[in-house]
Write an enzyme that holds these catalytic residues in place. Structure first.
Site, PDB file in Angstrom:
ATOM      1  N   TYR A 144     -54.046  29.990  72.933  1.00 22.20           N
ATOM      2  CA  TYR A 144     -53.495  29.642  74.241  1.00 22.20           C
ATOM      3  C   TYR A 144     -54.169  28.467  74.955  1.00 22.20           C
ATOM      4  CZ  TYR A 144     -50.790  33.817  73.489  1.00 22.20           C
ATOM      5  OH  TYR A 144     -49.912  34.727  72.954  1.00 22.20           O
ATOM      6  N   PHE A 190     -52.149  44.493  79.508  1.00 21.01           N
ATOM      7  CA  PHE A 190     -50.729  44.306  79.200  1.00 21.01           C
ATOM      8  C   PHE A 190     -50.599  43.372  78.011  1.00 21.01           C
ATOM      9  CE2 PHE A 190     -50.326  40.027  81.123  1.00 21.01           C
ATOM     10  CZ  PHE A 190     -51.478  40.007  81.922  1.00 21.01           C
TER      11      PHE A 190
HETATM   12  C1  LIG Z   1     -49.169  33.746  67.619  1.00 16.91           C
HETATM   13  C2  LIG Z   1     -47.712  33.449  67.296  1.00 16.91           C
HETATM   14  C3  LIG Z   1     -46.847  33.920  68.474  1.00 16.91           C
HETATM   15  C4  LIG Z   1     -47.572  31.930  67.118  1.00 16.91           C
HETATM   16  O1  LIG Z   1     -46.207  31.594  67.008  1.00 16.91           O
HETATM   17  P1  LIG Z   1     -45.732  30.263  66.222  1.00 16.91           P
HETATM   18  O2  LIG Z   1     -44.281  30.102  66.492  1.00 16.91           O
HETATM   19  O3  LIG Z   1     -46.205  30.325  64.833  1.00 16.91           O
HETATM   20  O4  LIG Z   1     -46.541  29.150  67.012  1.00 16.91           O
HETATM   21  P2  LIG Z   1     -46.110  27.606  67.091  1.00 16.91           P
HETATM   22  O5  LIG Z   1     -45.611  27.169  65.741  1.00 16.91           O
HETATM   23  O6  LIG Z   1     -45.230  27.359  68.251  1.00 16.91           O
HETATM   24  O7  LIG Z   1     -47.511  26.981  67.361  1.00 16.91           O
HETATM   25  C5  LIG Z   1     -47.849  26.308  68.531  1.00 16.91           C
HETATM   26  C6  LIG Z   1     -49.235  25.793  68.369  1.00 16.91           C
HETATM   27  O8  LIG Z   1     -50.156  26.883  68.337  1.00 16.91           O
HETATM   28  C7  LIG Z   1     -50.881  26.894  67.118  1.00 16.91           C
HETATM   29  N1  LIG Z   1     -51.027  28.296  66.766  1.00 16.91           N
HETATM   30  C8  LIG Z   1     -50.067  29.225  66.744  1.00 16.91           C
HETATM   31  N2  LIG Z   1     -50.574  30.422  66.406  1.00 16.91           N
HETATM   32  C9  LIG Z   1     -51.882  30.222  66.195  1.00 16.91           C
HETATM   33  C10 LIG Z   1     -52.932  31.089  65.811  1.00 16.91           C
HETATM   34  N3  LIG Z   1     -52.716  32.391  65.570  1.00 16.91           N
HETATM   35  N4  LIG Z   1     -54.161  30.572  65.700  1.00 16.91           N
HETATM   36  C11 LIG Z   1     -54.378  29.248  65.942  1.00 16.91           C
HETATM   37  N5  LIG Z   1     -53.400  28.390  66.309  1.00 16.91           N
HETATM   38  C12 LIG Z   1     -52.176  28.877  66.424  1.00 16.91           C
HETATM   39  C13 LIG Z   1     -50.068  26.112  66.149  1.00 16.91           C
HETATM   40  O9  LIG Z   1     -50.854  25.569  65.132  1.00 16.91           O
HETATM   41  C14 LIG Z   1     -49.468  25.045  67.051  1.00 16.91           C
HETATM   42  O10 LIG Z   1     -50.434  24.068  67.332  1.00 16.91           O
HETATM   43  P3  LIG Z   1     -50.021  22.592  67.833  1.00 16.91           P
HETATM   44  O11 LIG Z   1     -48.783  22.722  68.687  1.00 16.91           O
HETATM   45  O12 LIG Z   1     -51.216  22.147  68.594  1.00 16.91           O
HETATM   46  O13 LIG Z   1     -49.748  21.841  66.571  1.00 16.91           O
HETATM   47  C15 LIG Z   1     -47.257  34.168  65.998  1.00 16.91           C
HETATM   48  O14 LIG Z   1     -48.068  33.755  64.939  1.00 16.91           O
HETATM   49  C16 LIG Z   1     -47.285  35.671  66.073  1.00 16.91           C
HETATM   50  O15 LIG Z   1     -46.307  36.293  66.472  1.00 16.91           O
HETATM   51  N6  LIG Z   1     -48.417  36.311  65.703  1.00 16.91           N
HETATM   52  C17 LIG Z   1     -48.530  37.773  65.665  1.00 16.91           C
HETATM   53  C18 LIG Z   1     -48.437  38.413  67.041  1.00 16.91           C
HETATM   54  C19 LIG Z   1     -49.395  37.796  68.030  1.00 16.91           C
HETATM   55  O16 LIG Z   1     -50.578  37.647  67.785  1.00 16.91           O
HETATM   56  N7  LIG Z   1     -48.864  37.422  69.207  1.00 16.91           N
HETATM   57  C20 LIG Z   1     -49.625  36.861  70.290  1.00 16.91           C
HETATM   58  C21 LIG Z   1     -49.870  37.942  71.258  1.00 16.91           C
HETATM   59  S1  LIG Z   1     -50.997  37.501  72.513  1.00 16.91           S
END
Ligand SMILES: CC(C)(COP(=O)(O)OP(=O)(O)OC[C@H]1O[C@@H](n2cnc3c(N)ncnc32)[C@H](O)[C@@H]1OP(=O)(O)O)[C@@H](O)C(=O)NCCC(=O)NCCS
Length: 401
Positions: free
Chosen positions: A126, A401
């Site tokens: 984030y 949450f």
């Molecule tokens: C975390 C999650 C929502 C990311 O979704 P995503 O669609 O793959 O993310 P995006 O492709 O939009 O990535 C956006 C940016 O964040 C980065 N990013 C996304 N997930 C990341 C992670 N877990 N760790 C590090 N970087 C991450 C990407 O590399 C990208 O970087 P950039 O824009 O600087 O190049 C997804 O992997 C997921 O659902 N994970 C399991 C559930 C979870 O952990 N949810 C979060 C709850 S707080």
């Protein structure tokens, strides 16, 4: 592989509910029980959900509700509380979270919310969206048999045991009083109370259901379990409004027969170790981030809290994700801030994350400066800035949450 171009973001409808549940369960690797499904749906209504869809498939989700959160100075700020962020494992890392967040944060800005907050599954996600850790907590293990109270620790008594059913209205009253005097704590909605009272199996991790201790100015909810083969009390939630209630509840928890260990999640400045003759009886097992914050509107957020030192500073704020930055004149007198855009030369420069980190008082500005995350024109302005943002006590999250 599907390209990101085939995915679009839209507001969810009732018809998406089952697909959202499946996506969340898949993303977080867990299953909801029936009570959780109902109360979670009441807490975060589907009308507040945004989904990313690929054809007729829901492949991404986020939701938010407005949370009223106590800030330093004990006023309240309205925050966009983001929850349920998940992207399908079939569609990860192709910009779906970024697309969802772009829409969601534009909506929060249009709704005039000065702050956005969330709890994070991973610390690396984030920051790029302007968020920073803003509340920390500590998990401690207390060797109950070594835990002897100092002669100076009060022993006021006044604690009773209760069923959850009989305790409900007392818990709600105590929580409301505690929340209003605790920076970082949110008002707790009815659906979140219903979830606590229902005490779903998933929260127990092999432990018992919740036991209840009541005091006129506090309460403690705990479970019993074996941890590493030792009989253990796991403190689930303690809210103590007075130092007497805090001492009285801890005396009962640490006086319990047939218990070797008490495990508890505490605010960073919880005075528990000071109550004991042997501070090593309290062992830190984890320090973690409990909440992340992102400033959505610099003047609105910075004028919503109060300050502990007068300040005159021109602050340049960078916000590559939302372009909510700029250069602002920040003036504090007697704790109250005025903040407005200015064309003057900045004294101090930082990214918007730093303002989120400083907001509730968990971090010091001088430490960000030592980490090269605040740059200043001179030490005087940093001293004033640091002293202004410093708070009397560590913030504490009201409910997860
Ligand atoms: C975390 C999650 C929502 C990311 O979704 P995503 O669609 O793959 O993310 P995006 O492709 O939009 O990535 C956006 C940016 O964040 C980065 N990013 C996304 N997930 C990341 C992670 N877990 N760790 C590090 N970087 C991450 C990407 O590399 C990208 O970087 P950039 O824009 O600087 O190049 C997804 O992997 C997921 O659902 N994970 C399991 C559930 C979870 O952990 N949810 C979060 C709850 S707080």
């Amino acid at each position: 592989m599907t390209s990101a171009k085939s995915v679009r973001v839209r507001a969810a409808t009732e018809a998406d509910r089952a697909a959202i549940v499946l996506l969340r369960e898949t993303g977080f690797g867990m299953r909801y029980g029936p009570v959780e499904l109902e109360e979670q749906g009441r807490l975060f209504p589907v009308e507040r959900s945004l989904v990313a869809v690929d054809g007729d498939q829901v492949v991404g989700h986020t939701v938010d509700i407005t949370m009223n959160v106590t800030v330093p100075g004990l006023q309240t700020v309205r925050a966009c509380g983001v929850e349920g962020v998940a992207v399908a494992p079939t569609h990860r890392r192709r910009g779906i979270l970024r697309a969802l967040f772009t829409t969601q944060h534009a909506r929060a800005a249009a709704e005039g919310l000065p702050l956005a907050i969330l709890t994070a599954s991973e610390a690396t996600i984030y920051g790029r969206f302007g968020y920073e850790t803003t509340i920390h907590d500590t998990v401690v293990r207390i060797d109950r048999r070594r835990a002897e109270f100092r002669a100076t620790t009060p022993d006021p008594g006044g604690v009773t045991i209760s069923t959850m059913e009989a305790a409900k209205s007392h818990l709600r009253q105590v929580y409301a009083r505690w929340q209003q005097r605790t920076p970082g704590a949110q008002e707790r909605p009815d659906a979140k109370w219903a979830l606590l009272f229902a005490d779903p199996d998933r929260n127990r991790d092999g432990a018992t259901s919740l036991y209840v201790l009541l005091h006129a100015d506090g309460y403690a909810l705990y479970r019993r379990r074996y941890l590493d083969g030792r009989p253990t009390v796991v403190l689930w939630e303690m809210r103590a409004i007075t130092t007497e209630a805090h001492a009285a509840l801890w005396r009962v928890l640490l006086g319990m027969d047939l218990v070797d260990t008490v495990e508890a999640t505490l605010a960073e400045d919880d005075p528990l170790p000071y109550l004991l003759t042997d501070p090593r009886a309290v062992t830190l097992t984890r320090r973690g981030d409990a909440l992340w914050a992102r400033v959505m509107d610099v003047p609105a957020a910075l004028t919503a809290r109060s300050y502990r030192h007068d300040l005159d500073a021109v602050v340049a704020v960078h916000d590559p994700f939302r372009d909510a930055g700029g250069t602002f004149a920040l003036r504090v007198r007697d704790g109250i801030a005025a903040c407005a855009p200015t064309s003057r030369t900045p004294d101090l420069t930082c990214d918007i994350n730093v303002l989120g980190g400083l907001y509730f008082g968990a971090h010091r500005a001088r430490d960000y400066a030592r980490a090269h995350r605040i740059s200043v024109t001179g030490p005087m302005v940093l001293d004033d800035f640091d002293a202004a943002f410093a708070t009397e006590r560590a913030p504490e999250l009201g409910w997860f949450f």
